[in-house]
Design a protein around this motif. Structure first.
Motif: not given
Ligand SMILES: [Fe+2]
Ligand SMILES: [Fe+2]
Length: 185
Positions: A120, A143, A147, A149-150, A153-154, A157, A185
């Motif tokens: 990640k 971000l 975080d 993880e977020e 994810r972004a 995406k 989630r």
């Protein structure tokens, strides 16, 4: 580590080297913030694009030689193999067997459903390192520091939206990685 840097000197073009060091710097920052082993993160960051400037026919030949499994789309676009060839190189050249780092390097382009924090950190740093300049990059950097993880994810995406909106091939591994995030989630 110095040996990887020596390999970089003759494997990649100067702009790539600059990118790789920017990715390394941001990845190290994230490793300190999120308490991940900085040595392993640095190896992943320095090697991720080691084969990015290798011509497609050589990437194909190396993949065959080293038994890297190839999909039809990878045979058509061998550049997609640069991460997996780099991971195989680390294994063969340095007898390096850290599976988390190898997976991060191998799948930094697509993401992977089984990514741990090193994967990640690398995927995020590859997108928002200090050499990148696109609208929203500062927010993504913030971000990533708050975080991981977020941020991952972004980034995933964004990559999926970009591929679809520009009529590009969507890597199957990115879809699997995305679906895993949704499941969790
Ligand atoms: Fe890459
Ligand atoms: Fe990269």
């Amino acid at each position: 580590m110095t040996e990887i840097i020596r390999w970089l000197d003759f494997m990649v073009i100067p702009e790539r080297k600059r990118h790789i060091f920017c990715v390394r710097d941001f990845a190290l920052l994230l490793s300190y913030i999120h308490g991940v082993d900085s040595f392993r993160v640095e190896i992943a960051a320095l090697s991720h694009d080691l084969f990015r400037d290798v011509p497609p026919d050589r990437l194909l030949r190396l993949s065959k030689l080293w038994n890297v499994p190839m999909s039809d789309v990878e045979i058509k676009h061998p550049i997609l193999l640069h991460g997996r060839v780099a991971a195989e190189f680390l294994r063969r050249r340095f007898s390096f067997e850290d599976s988390e780092v190898l997976m991060a390097v191998a799948y930094h382009t697509s993401g992977h459903p089984d990514f741990d924090r090193i994967g990640k950190i690398l995927t995020v740093s590859d997108t928002v390192g200090y050499d990148r300049d696109f609208s929203g990059v500062e927010d993504l950097r913030d971000l990533a520091m708050k975080d991981l993880e977020e941020a991952y994810r972004a980034v995933l995406k964004n990559r999926i939206i970009y591929a679809v909106s520009t009529d590009r091939y969507l890597l199957e591994m990115s879809v699997s990685a995305w679906n895993r995030l949704v499941e969790r989630r």
